[in-house]
Motif scaffolding. Structure first.
Motif, PDB file in Angstrom:
ATOM      1  N   HIS A   1       0.695  -1.214   0.182  1.00 61.70           N
ATOM      2  CA  HIS A   1       0.007  -0.197   0.108  1.00 61.70           C
ATOM      3  C   HIS A   1       0.759   1.158  -0.070  1.00 61.70           C
ATOM      4  CE1 HIS A   1      -3.867  -1.947   0.409  1.00 61.70           C
ATOM      5  NE2 HIS A   1      -3.376  -3.009   1.260  1.00 61.70           N
ATOM      6  N   HIS A   2       2.110   1.030   0.429  1.00 64.88           N
ATOM      7  CA  HIS A   2       2.908   2.248   0.060  1.00 64.88           C
ATOM      8  C   HIS A   2       4.491   1.692  -0.075  1.00 64.88           C
ATOM      9  CE1 HIS A   2       5.013   6.063   0.752  1.00 64.88           C
ATOM     10  NE2 HIS A   2       5.681   5.655   1.357  1.00 64.88           N
ATOM     11  N   PRO A   3       5.169   2.061  -1.184  1.00 65.86           N
ATOM     12  CA  PRO A   3       5.408   2.978  -1.952  1.00 65.86           C
ATOM     13  C   PRO A   3       4.360   2.504  -3.150  1.00 65.86           C
ATOM     14  CG  PRO A   3       7.343   2.192  -2.220  1.00 65.86           C
ATOM     15  CD  PRO A   3       6.613   1.461  -1.171  1.00 65.86           C
ATOM     16  N   ILE A   4       3.538   3.555  -3.575  1.00 68.11           N
ATOM     17  CA  ILE A   4       2.523   3.042  -4.739  1.00 68.11           C
ATOM     18  C   ILE A   4       2.398   4.218  -5.843  1.00 68.11           C
ATOM     19  CG2 ILE A   4      -0.031   2.675  -5.250  1.00 68.11           C
ATOM     20  CD1 ILE A   4       1.411   0.066  -4.413  1.00 68.11           C
ATOM     21  N   LYS A   5       1.835   4.029  -6.916  1.00 67.50           N
ATOM     22  CA  LYS A   5       1.537   5.118  -7.771  1.00 67.50           C
ATOM     23  C   LYS A   5       0.227   5.528  -7.902  1.00 67.50           C
ATOM     24  CE  LYS A   5       3.480   3.273 -11.191  1.00 67.50           C
ATOM     25  NZ  LYS A   5       3.928   2.818 -12.680  1.00 67.50           N
ATOM     26  N   ASN A   6       0.052   6.563  -8.086  1.00 66.79           N
ATOM     27  CA  ASN A   6      -1.473   7.016  -8.397  1.00 66.79           C
ATOM     28  C   ASN A   6      -1.445   7.448 -10.028  1.00 66.79           C
ATOM     29  OD1 ASN A   6      -0.580   9.661  -9.093  1.00 66.79           O
ATOM     30  ND2 ASN A   6      -1.432  10.634  -7.472  1.00 66.79           N
ATOM     31  N   LYS A   7      -2.693   7.514 -10.365  1.00 64.16           N
ATOM     32  CA  LYS A   7      -2.923   7.571 -11.907  1.00 64.16           C
ATOM     33  C   LYS A   7      -1.897   8.777 -12.752  1.00 64.16           C
ATOM     34  CE  LYS A   7      -7.179  10.063 -11.986  1.00 64.16           C
ATOM     35  NZ  LYS A   7      -8.556   9.906 -12.478  1.00 64.16           N
ATOM     36  N   LEU A   8      -1.444   9.678 -11.779  1.00 63.79           N
ATOM     37  CA  LEU A   8      -0.485  10.500 -12.369  1.00 63.79           C
ATOM     38  C   LEU A   8       1.014  10.159 -12.378  1.00 63.79           C
ATOM     39  CD1 LEU A   8      -2.383  13.765 -11.082  1.00 63.79           C
ATOM     40  CD2 LEU A   8      -2.216  12.698 -13.252  1.00 63.79           C
ATOM     41  N   GLY A   9       1.195   8.932 -11.561  1.00 61.44           N
ATOM     42  CA  GLY A   9       2.682   8.331 -11.229  1.00 61.44           C
ATOM     43  C   GLY A   9       3.293   8.921 -10.125  1.00 61.44           C
ATOM     44  N   GLU A  10       2.505   9.658  -9.385  1.00 57.78           N
ATOM     45  CA  GLU A  10       2.961  10.302  -8.060  1.00 57.78           C
ATOM     46  C   GLU A  10       2.951   9.110  -6.833  1.00 57.78           C
ATOM     47  OE1 GLU A  10       1.034  14.758  -8.758  1.00 57.78           O
ATOM     48  OE2 GLU A  10      -0.321  13.197  -7.905  1.00 57.78           O
ATOM     49  N   LEU A  11       3.690   9.404  -5.982  1.00 61.15           N
ATOM     50  CA  LEU A  11       3.940   8.637  -4.835  1.00 61.15           C
ATOM     51  C   LEU A  11       2.780   8.819  -3.788  1.00 61.15           C
ATOM     52  CD1 LEU A  11       5.709   6.630  -2.920  1.00 61.15           C
ATOM     53  CD2 LEU A  11       6.771   8.719  -2.241  1.00 61.15           C
ATOM     54  N   VAL A  12       2.170   7.530  -3.619  1.00 61.58           N
ATOM     55  CA  VAL A  12       1.204   7.745  -2.707  1.00 61.58           C
ATOM     56  C   VAL A  12       1.075   6.578  -1.704  1.00 61.58           C
ATOM     57  CG1 VAL A  12      -0.485   9.261  -4.282  1.00 61.58           C
ATOM     58  CG2 VAL A  12      -0.671   6.805  -4.350  1.00 61.58           C
ATOM     59  N   THR A  13      -0.060   6.660  -0.718  1.00 64.50           N
ATOM     60  CA  THR A  13      -0.290   5.459   0.216  1.00 64.50           C
ATOM     61  C   THR A  13      -1.657   5.191  -0.181  1.00 64.50           C
ATOM     62  OG1 THR A  13       1.434   6.076   1.770  1.00 64.50           O
ATOM     63  CG2 THR A  13      -0.513   4.515   2.347  1.00 64.50           C
ATOM     64  N   THR A  14      -2.129   3.692  -0.458  1.00 68.76           N
ATOM     65  CA  THR A  14      -3.436   3.480  -0.764  1.00 68.76           C
ATOM     66  C   THR A  14      -3.956   3.030   0.416  1.00 68.76           C
ATOM     67  OG1 THR A  14      -2.911   1.364  -1.518  1.00 68.76           O
ATOM     68  CG2 THR A  14      -3.095   3.034  -3.195  1.00 68.76           C
TER      69      THR A  14
ATOM     70  N   LEU B   1      10.210   3.245  -6.072  1.00 68.55           N
ATOM     71  CA  LEU B   1      11.093   3.055  -4.832  1.00 68.55           C
ATOM     72  C   LEU B   1      10.638   1.416  -4.412  1.00 68.55           C
ATOM     73  CD1 LEU B   1       9.853   6.085  -2.738  1.00 68.55           C
ATOM     74  CD2 LEU B   1      12.201   5.496  -3.620  1.00 68.55           C
ATOM     75  N   ALA B   2       9.666   1.029  -4.872  1.00 68.46           N
ATOM     76  CA  ALA B   2       9.422  -0.546  -4.642  1.00 68.46           C
ATOM     77  C   ALA B   2      10.240  -1.261  -5.663  1.00 68.46           C
ATOM     78  CB  ALA B   2       8.047  -0.856  -4.377  1.00 68.46           C
ATOM     79  N   LEU B   3      10.192  -0.887  -6.885  1.00 68.29           N
ATOM     80  CA  LEU B   3      10.794  -1.516  -8.041  1.00 68.29           C
ATOM     81  C   LEU B   3      12.234  -1.590  -8.004  1.00 68.29           C
ATOM     82  CD1 LEU B   3       8.452  -0.157 -11.051  1.00 68.29           C
ATOM     83  CD2 LEU B   3       8.212  -2.351  -9.646  1.00 68.29           C
TER      84      LEU B   3
END
Length: 186
Positions: free
Chosen positions: A9-22, A147-149
């Motif tokens: 759930h973190h670090p994840i991308k939103n649809k704009l490619g930004e770093l978010v937490t789901t 960051l995860a990749l």
């Protein structure tokens, strides 16, 4: 094969490619635990840094440990017993290292990578050659953030239908079940 699974759930991308937490969802906790238990995954980590979400997950897991809930549905408790919250991917890796005595091979999934290292057969072969457990990470939202990749040593090929017209947006619960069947199914 020793496989551990992480729902990130973190670090994840939103649809704009930004770093978010789901947000953690109840269905992901239950359904992915059941798939993991069915296919022999050693431990399922739900990865979120938020205290409120950690408390929610622990409350859900704890509910099924209670006598009444466990008596009503013991299969649910059996599946949820392998689920655990981790504050980060690194914390989950450290937990796996404690269990296994060695660092796991980090594999990631996603339909939108620029390149892939192979399918589940190549992943299995690599685990056997290296004699390592594997920590397979699934992203939420719009996928794993860079960051995860950057932690990954293997990028799994995506799930693609022979009948697809290019649409590829499975629920994470479905993707987990399909990959686990490909790894452990007959």
């Amino acid at each position: 094969m020793k496989l551990y699974l992480g729902l990130v759930h973190h670090p994840i991308k939103n649809k704009l490619g930004e770093l978010v937490t789901t947000s953690v969802t109840n269905l992901d906790i239950h359904d992915i635990s059941r798939s993991c238990r069915t296919f022999g995954v050693k431990k399922y980590f739900i990865i979120t840094p938020f205290v409120a979400q950690t408390e929610l997950v622990n409350e859900i897991l704890g509910h099924w440990e209670q006598d009444k809930a466990n008596a009503f549905n013991p299969d649910r408790q059996d599946a949820l017993a392998i689920a655990q919250v981790a504050k980060s991917i690194d914390d989950a890796i450290a937990e796996i290292e404690k269990i296994e005595g060695k660092r796991p091979l980090i594999a990631v999934t996603g339909a939108n990578f620029d390149s892939f290292d192979g399918d589940v057969k190549e992943l299995t072969k690599k685990m056997e050659v290296l004699n390592m457990p594997c920590f397979l990470l699934f992203g939420t939202g719009w996928g794993l953030h860079q960051l995860a990749l950057d932690k990954a040593e293997f990028k799994l090929s995506p799930i693609i239908s022979k009948n697809s017209d290019g649409y590829n947006h499975l629920s994470v619960r479905s993707a987990v079940a399909i990959y686990l069947d490909r790894l452990f199914g007959e």
